[in-house]
Write a protein that holds these residues in place. Structure first.
Motif, PDB file in Angstrom:
ATOM      1  N   VAL A  66       0.838  -1.202   0.000  1.00 15.63           N
ATOM      2  CA  VAL A  66       0.000   0.000   0.000  1.00 15.63           C
ATOM      3  C   VAL A  66       0.873   1.252   0.000  1.00 15.63           C
ATOM      4  CG1 VAL A  66      -1.623   1.361   1.393  1.00 15.63           C
ATOM      5  CG2 VAL A  66      -2.017  -1.086   1.044  1.00 15.63           C
ATOM      6  N   ARG A  67       1.880   1.275   0.842  1.00 17.45           N
ATOM      7  CA  ARG A  67       2.773   2.446   0.891  1.00 17.45           C
ATOM      8  C   ARG A  67       3.540   2.611  -0.430  1.00 17.45           C
ATOM      9  NH1 ARG A  67       2.644   5.025   5.535  1.00 17.45           N
ATOM     10  NH2 ARG A  67       2.274   3.937   7.508  1.00 17.45           N
ATOM     11  N   ALA A  68       3.927   1.502  -1.026  1.00 16.98           N
ATOM     12  CA  ALA A  68       4.649   1.577  -2.301  1.00 16.98           C
ATOM     13  C   ALA A  68       3.762   2.191  -3.385  1.00 16.98           C
ATOM     14  CB  ALA A  68       5.119   0.191  -2.715  1.00 16.98           C
ATOM     15  N   ILE A  69       2.487   1.809  -3.438  1.00 17.90           N
ATOM     16  CA  ILE A  69       1.548   2.381  -4.405  1.00 17.90           C
ATOM     17  C   ILE A  69       1.386   3.877  -4.160  1.00 17.90           C
ATOM     18  CG2 ILE A  69      -0.877   2.410  -5.123  1.00 17.90           C
ATOM     19  CD1 ILE A  69      -0.914  -0.623  -4.571  1.00 17.90           C
ATOM     20  N   ALA A  70       1.275   4.260  -2.886  1.00 15.87           N
ATOM     21  CA  ALA A  70       1.121   5.680  -2.557  1.00 15.87           C
ATOM     22  C   ALA A  70       2.337   6.487  -2.991  1.00 15.87           C
ATOM     23  CB  ALA A  70       0.885   5.835  -1.054  1.00 15.87           C
ATOM     24  N   ARG A  71       3.528   5.921  -2.835  1.00 22.00           N
ATOM     25  CA  ARG A  71       4.739   6.621  -3.280  1.00 22.00           C
ATOM     26  C   ARG A  71       4.750   6.772  -4.803  1.00 22.00           C
ATOM     27  NH1 ARG A  71       7.158   3.391   0.807  1.00 22.00           N
ATOM     28  NH2 ARG A  71       7.788   1.844  -0.750  1.00 22.00           N
ATOM     29  N   GLU A  72       4.358   5.716  -5.500  1.00 20.51           N
ATOM     30  CA  GLU A  72       4.312   5.772  -6.968  1.00 20.51           C
ATOM     31  C   GLU A  72       3.329   6.832  -7.453  1.00 20.51           C
ATOM     32  OE1 GLU A  72       3.304   1.867  -8.195  1.00 20.51           O
ATOM     33  OE2 GLU A  72       5.195   0.959  -7.511  1.00 20.51           O
ATOM     34  N   LEU A  73       2.255   7.030  -6.705  1.00 24.64           N
ATOM     35  CA  LEU A  73       1.242   8.021  -7.078  1.00 24.64           C
ATOM     36  C   LEU A  73       1.641   9.433  -6.673  1.00 24.64           C
ATOM     37  CD1 LEU A  73      -1.978   6.069  -6.000  1.00 24.64           C
ATOM     38  CD2 LEU A  73      -1.227   6.520  -8.335  1.00 24.64           C
ATOM     39  N   GLY A  74       2.704   9.545  -5.876  1.00 26.98           N
ATOM     40  CA  GLY A  74       3.133  10.845  -5.394  1.00 26.98           C
ATOM     41  C   GLY A  74       2.220  11.430  -4.340  1.00 26.98           C
ATOM     42  N   LEU A  75       1.559  10.567  -3.572  1.00 22.79           N
ATOM     43  CA  LEU A  75       0.665  11.043  -2.518  1.00 22.79           C
ATOM     44  C   LEU A  75       1.474  11.596  -1.355  1.00 22.79           C
ATOM     45  CD1 LEU A  75      -2.062   8.238  -2.451  1.00 22.79           C
ATOM     46  CD2 LEU A  75      -2.080  10.409  -3.695  1.00 22.79           C
ATOM     47  N   SER A  76       1.062  12.734  -0.841  1.00 22.38           N
ATOM     48  CA  SER A  76       1.810  13.403   0.220  1.00 22.38           C
ATOM     49  C   SER A  76       1.781  12.637   1.528  1.00 22.38           C
ATOM     50  CB  SER A  76       1.244  14.815   0.440  1.00 22.38           C
ATOM     51  OG  SER A  76      -0.136  14.758   0.786  1.00 22.38           O
ATOM     52  N   ASN A  77       0.814  11.751   1.686  1.00 22.23           N
ATOM     53  CA  ASN A  77       0.694  10.999   2.947  1.00 22.23           C
ATOM     54  C   ASN A  77       1.262   9.583   2.839  1.00 22.23           C
ATOM     55  OD1 ASN A  77      -1.233   9.796   1.349  1.00 22.23           O
ATOM     56  ND2 ASN A  77      -2.927  10.054   2.784  1.00 22.23           N
ATOM     57  N   ALA A  78       2.074   9.309   1.822  1.00 32.50           N
ATOM     58  CA  ALA A  78       2.589   7.956   1.592  1.00 32.50           C
ATOM     59  C   ALA A  78       3.328   7.395   2.797  1.00 32.50           C
ATOM     60  CB  ALA A  78       3.489   7.934   0.365  1.00 32.50           C
ATOM     61  N   ALA A  79       4.022   8.264   3.529  1.00 33.04           N
ATOM     62  CA  ALA A  79       4.800   7.814   4.682  1.00 33.04           C
ATOM     63  C   ALA A  79       4.139   8.201   6.002  1.00 33.04           C
ATOM     64  CB  ALA A  79       6.213   8.389   4.625  1.00 33.04           C
ATOM     65  N   LYS A  80       2.888   8.655   5.949  1.00 30.68           N
ATOM     66  CA  LYS A  80       2.210   9.095   7.166  1.00 30.68           C
ATOM     67  C   LYS A  80       2.078   7.944   8.157  1.00 30.68           C
ATOM     68  CE  LYS A  80      -1.955  11.541   8.729  1.00 30.68           C
ATOM     69  NZ  LYS A  80      -3.222  12.185   8.296  1.00 30.68           N
ATOM     70  N   LYS A  81       2.372   8.226   9.395  1.00 31.78           N
ATOM     71  CA  LYS A  81       2.309   7.218  10.451  1.00 31.78           C
ATOM     72  C   LYS A  81       0.875   6.752  10.660  1.00 31.78           C
ATOM     73  CE  LYS A  81       3.802   6.586  15.267  1.00 31.78           C
ATOM     74  NZ  LYS A  81       4.374   7.270  16.459  1.00 31.78           N
ATOM     75  N   ASP A  82       0.709   5.448  10.885  1.00 33.07           N
ATOM     76  CA  ASP A  82      -0.628   4.919  11.161  1.00 33.07           C
ATOM     77  C   ASP A  82      -1.183   5.539  12.433  1.00 33.07           C
ATOM     78  OD1 ASP A  82      -0.457   3.316   8.969  1.00 33.07           O
ATOM     79  OD2 ASP A  82      -0.061   1.462  10.065  1.00 33.07           O
ATOM     80  N   SER A  83      -2.472   5.830  12.424  1.00 32.03           N
ATOM     81  CA  SER A  83      -3.106   6.343  13.634  1.00 32.03           C
ATOM     82  C   SER A  83      -3.216   5.221  14.662  1.00 32.03           C
ATOM     83  CB  SER A  83      -4.499   6.903  13.324  1.00 32.03           C
ATOM     84  OG  SER A  83      -5.324   5.889  12.779  1.00 32.03           O
ATOM     85  N   THR A  84      -2.980   5.563  15.902  1.00 34.77           N
ATOM     86  CA  THR A  84      -3.098   4.596  16.993  1.00 34.77           C
ATOM     87  C   THR A  84      -3.946   5.204  18.100  1.00 34.77           C
ATOM     88  OG1 THR A  84      -1.050   5.412  18.011  1.00 34.77           O
ATOM     89  CG2 THR A  84      -0.855   3.532  16.506  1.00 34.77           C
ATOM     90  N   GLY A  85      -4.547   4.348  18.897  1.00 37.98           N
ATOM     91  CA  GLY A  85      -5.352   4.841  19.999  1.00 37.98           C
ATOM     92  C   GLY A  85      -6.668   5.437  19.520  1.00 37.98           C
ATOM     93  N   ILE A  86      -7.258   6.262  20.357  1.00 33.69           N
ATOM     94  CA  ILE A  86      -8.580   6.829  20.107  1.00 33.69           C
ATOM     95  C   ILE A  86      -8.429   8.324  19.888  1.00 33.69           C
ATOM     96  CG2 ILE A  86     -10.907   7.061  21.048  1.00 33.69           C
ATOM     97  CD1 ILE A  86     -10.133   4.716  22.947  1.00 33.69           C
TER      98      ILE A  86
END
Length: 371
Positions: free
Chosen positions: A182-202
């Motif tokens: 999923v992250r690799a696809i986001a990088r290929e698309l040039g998405l700004s959130n490709a490396a965004k940390k997964d949300s944790t907690g509430i």
């Protein structure tokens, strides 16, 4: 069984765009498949939002950037009232009862696959999609919720309260991908959130201490911390603030002098308002050969067979599947016996049942059996 049957032909689908990489790639995959795709950003919390505890503003900015990059329309909606009434009030009532709820399970049932689904259908959509890691299959018996390709990310535990009508209108485009893919696809698309940390907690707790947040709504009722033999170890801040099996944040390190084994929450003595700790992670007080539940939910609409029957279960997200036997099951609850005793069976949490890859449903745990 055929995966994702409801959306085999092009449909108008609204994706729940959270600002994270998963929902962004989910939207992209639907576009690749020829669907007419729009997106919707949900704001589910307002209390304390100005203090920066909830990252809704940042997430909305990321969602706008993704929508612009993919060339899709972004809707926004505020479900804060629905979240408070149907998720947060239950969250608080469970803690008042000294149980440990899982708000993510209820949020999926009440908000993402109820309020969001209804809103999307009102906008003219045929169905909705999310970035959840799960799989939907279909046959002449109905819709089936199944585990995804990435076992480490599988989210069927959090989706076990969905029903047939919700699954019929839902699609999980990431069902055959791993998170690195999923992250690799986001990088290929040039998405700004490709490396965004997964949300944790509430979201509504954010970066602050959980105990400090809960204290705004539940009074602190301190009491003794003791061993099972009655040796006093210290004072707790309120039984509601602790959960069975908890190791961190107990404030009793070094009470016996020098290095010692970690302490674990083993029980709550409500009659004396006492918190009971043990030092063995496999202590008998922490282990249960079985449990009783509240009203079960079956994704198929009914139990998979007449009890007793064998299946697998999880007591928490990412736990390896455990063999069990459902001894009885009716609208009042289930009685479940494990093949091997389970640790820290926690009232308020969910037990989720599986048969192989298929998630059968689940129930809120009422109590674990003593050893």
């Amino acid at each position: 069984m055929n995966p994702e049957p409801s959306f085999a032909s092009p449909k108008r689908i609204i994706v729940g765009l959270s600002g994270g990489v998963d929902s962004a790639v989910a939207a992209h995959r639907l576009l690749e498949q020829g669907h007419a795709v729009e997106a919707l950003f949900m704001k589910n919390w307002e209390e304390d939002d100005r203090a920066g505890y909830c990252a809704a503003a940042e997430d909305l900015a990321d969602a706008k950037a993704v929508a612009e990059r993919l060339g899709i329309r972004l809707h926004t909606v505020n479900f804060a009232t629905e979240y408070w009434d149907h998720v947060f009030e239950t969250f608080l009532s469970e803690y008042r009862a000294l149980r440990t709820p899982n708000p993510d399970v209820l949020c999926n049932k009440e908000i993402k696959f109820a309020a969001f689904l209804d809103h999307a259908l009102g906008l003219g959509a045929d169905g909705i999609a999310t970035g959840h890691y799960a799989r939907i299959e279909h046959d002449d018996r109905g819709y089936h919720l199944c585990r995804c390709a990435d076992e480490d990310k599988d989210q069927t535990y959090f989706l076990h309260l969905l029903n047939q009508s919700q699954l019929a209108r839902a699609v999980f485009p990431l069902h055959d991908l791993t998170k690195p893919q999923v992250r690799a696809i986001a990088r290929e698309l040039g998405l700004s959130n490709a490396a965004k940390k997964d949300s944790t907690g509430i979201c509504f707790i954010g970066e602050r201490r959980f105990r400090d947040f809960l204290a705004q709504y539940l009074p602190r009722e301190s009491g003794p911390i003791e061993t099972p033999d009655g040796v006093r170890l210290g004072e707790h801040q309120g039984l509601a603030y602790y959960t069975l099996g908890q190791r961190q944040g107990l404030g009793v390190g070094g009470v016996a002098g020098g290095r010692e084994s970690p302490w674990y929450v083993a029980a709550k003595d409500t009659a004396r308002n006492a918190l009971i700790l043990v030092q063995d992670s496999q202590h008998p007080l922490l282990m249960s050969p079985g449990l009783d539940t509240l009203t079960p939910h079956w994704i198929a609409g009914q139990a998979p067979g007449a009890p007793p029957f064998r299946c697998q279960c999880r007591l928490r997200h990412r736990q390896p599947l455990q063999d069990c036997e459902i001894l009885s099951a009716d609208p009042s609850g289930c009685r479940v016996r494990f093949s091997e005793p389970q640790r820290a069976v926690t009232p308020g949490q969910s037990i989720v049942f599986y048969h192989g890859d298929e998630c059968l449903g689940g129930a809120v745990i009422e109590r674990g059996w003593p050893t």
